[in-house]
Design a protein around this motif. Structure first.
Motif, short mmCIF file in Angstrom:
data_model
loop_
_atom_site.label_atom_id
_atom_site.label_comp_id
_atom_site.label_asym_id
_atom_site.label_seq_id
_atom_site.Cartn_x
_atom_site.Cartn_y
_atom_site.Cartn_z
N LEU A 138 -70.66 -27.99 59.78
CA LEU A 138 -71.43 -27.44 60.89
C LEU A 138 -70.98 -26.02 61.23
CD1 LEU A 138 -71.51 -30.68 63.03
CD2 LEU A 138 -73.53 -29.50 62.15
N GLN A 139 -69.68 -25.79 61.22
CA GLN A 139 -69.16 -24.46 61.52
C GLN A 139 -69.59 -23.46 60.45
OE1 GLN A 139 -67.53 -23.75 64.52
NE2 GLN A 139 -68.03 -21.69 63.84
N SER A 140 -69.60 -23.88 59.18
CA SER A 140 -70.06 -23.00 58.09
C SER A 140 -71.52 -22.62 58.28
CB SER A 140 -69.87 -23.67 56.74
OG SER A 140 -68.53 -23.90 56.48
N GLN A 141 -72.35 -23.61 58.63
CA GLN A 141 -73.77 -23.33 58.88
C GLN A 141 -73.93 -22.37 60.05
OE1 GLN A 141 -76.19 -26.78 59.56
NE2 GLN A 141 -75.95 -27.55 57.48
N LYS A 142 -73.15 -22.60 61.11
CA LYS A 142 -73.23 -21.75 62.30
C LYS A 142 -72.85 -20.31 61.95
CE LYS A 142 -71.63 -21.64 67.08
NZ LYS A 142 -70.83 -22.33 68.10
N ASP A 143 -71.77 -20.14 61.21
CA ASP A 143 -71.33 -18.80 60.81
C ASP A 143 -72.38 -18.09 59.97
OD1 ASP A 143 -68.98 -19.34 62.16
OD2 ASP A 143 -67.82 -19.76 60.34
N ALA A 144 -73.01 -18.82 59.05
CA ALA A 144 -74.05 -18.23 58.20
C ALA A 144 -75.26 -17.80 59.03
CB ALA A 144 -74.48 -19.22 57.12
N LEU A 145 -75.66 -18.64 59.99
CA LEU A 145 -76.81 -18.30 60.84
C LEU A 145 -76.52 -17.07 61.70
CD1 LEU A 145 -77.99 -21.85 61.96
CD2 LEU A 145 -79.13 -20.30 60.37
N LEU A 146 -75.31 -17.00 62.24
CA LEU A 146 -74.95 -15.85 63.07
C LEU A 146 -74.90 -14.57 62.23
CD1 LEU A 146 -72.25 -17.47 65.36
CD2 LEU A 146 -74.55 -16.75 66.01
N SER A 147 -74.45 -14.69 61.00
CA SER A 147 -74.44 -13.53 60.10
C SER A 147 -75.86 -13.06 59.81
CB SER A 147 -73.72 -13.92 58.80
OG SER A 147 -73.85 -12.89 57.86
N ASN A 148 -76.77 -14.02 59.57
CA ASN A 148 -78.18 -13.69 59.33
C ASN A 148 -78.79 -12.98 60.53
OD1 ASN A 148 -78.10 -14.85 56.82
ND2 ASN A 148 -79.14 -16.72 57.43
N ALA A 149 -78.44 -13.43 61.72
CA ALA A 149 -79.00 -12.83 62.93
C ALA A 149 -78.57 -11.36 63.03
CB ALA A 149 -78.54 -13.60 64.16
N GLY A 150 -77.33 -11.08 62.69
CA GLY A 150 -76.86 -9.69 62.72
C GLY A 150 -77.59 -8.83 61.71
N GLU A 151 -77.86 -9.39 60.55
CA GLU A 151 -78.59 -8.65 59.52
C GLU A 151 -80.02 -8.36 59.96
OE1 GLU A 151 -78.31 -10.84 55.85
OE2 GLU A 151 -76.12 -10.77 55.88
N THR A 152 -80.63 -9.31 60.66
CA THR A 152 -82.00 -9.11 61.15
C THR A 152 -82.03 -7.96 62.14
OG1 THR A 152 -82.59 -11.41 60.85
CG2 THR A 152 -83.89 -10.18 62.43
N THR A 153 -81.08 -7.94 63.04
CA THR A 153 -81.03 -6.85 64.03
C THR A 153 -80.93 -5.50 63.33
OG1 THR A 153 -79.91 -8.36 65.54
CG2 THR A 153 -79.80 -6.03 66.07
N GLU A 154 -80.05 -5.43 62.35
CA GLU A 154 -79.91 -4.17 61.59
C GLU A 154 -81.20 -3.83 60.86
OE1 GLU A 154 -77.47 -1.83 61.49
OE2 GLU A 154 -76.72 -3.01 63.17
N HIS A 155 -81.82 -4.82 60.25
CA HIS A 155 -83.05 -4.60 59.48
C HIS A 155 -84.16 -4.09 60.38
CE1 HIS A 155 -86.72 -6.07 57.25
NE2 HIS A 155 -86.17 -5.22 56.40
#
Length: 159
Positions: free
Chosen positions: A52-69
């Motif tokens: 669950l923590q791995s999934q959470k970390d991956a989702l939070l990373s994706n969110a940061g990339e979206t903001t940058e994009h």
């Protein structure tokens, strides 16, 4: 006279591997080979917390990339077709992030249920959800039967 199915044979190496490994290092096969009496023991809880923590970390990373994009693509494009394409891509990306935001909430709830000792048990019936279902969907909070009943009610009566 009904034929009795023999119990599925479990590889003895798999069946005992969990005794010497850390929960986060177990494989799905090793989890499934554990005896039913060990359901939601410390090793299984550690495995699911790690997942669950791995999934959470991956989702939070994706969110940061979206903001940058989205920040990068704010340039003004004179061609209406190109602008429409960019806007559609942004809309799709935002819808995806919205689904991921909802998933993040479920992941946080699942981690909280691990902390409270309720993880792996149905919210409605209190029965074990089952390892196979949790491996497929670690955020599951209902047993398969309870989920099917809920979906049937939604179909019959709407949301």
């Amino acid at each position: 006279m009904t034929a009795v199915k023999p119990a599925a044979k479990v590889d003895p190496k798999l069946a005992n591997a969990w005794k010497t490994k850390a929960g986060k290092d177990l494989t799905q096969e090793e989890l499934l080979a554990m005896p039913e009496s060990e359901y939601m023991n410390d090793k299984q809880l550690e495995y699911f917390r790690h997942e669950l923590q791995s999934q959470k970390d991956a989702l939070l990373s994706n969110a940061g990339e979206t903001t940058e994009h989205l920040r990068e693509d704010t340039s003004i494009v004179p061609d209406p077709a190109d602008r429409a394409t960019i806007e559609e891509e942004h809309a799709l990306e935002l819808r995806t992030r919205d689904r991921e935001r909802k998933l993040l909430k479920k992941i946080s709830q699942a981690i909280a249920s691990i902390d409270s000792g309720d993880y792996g048990y149905c919210d409605e019936t209190g029965e074990p959800i089952g390892l196979r279902r949790l491996l497929a969907r670690p955020t599951a909070s209902l047993s398969l039967e309870a989920q099917q009943r809920r979906e049937m009610k939604q179909k019959m009566f709407g949301d």
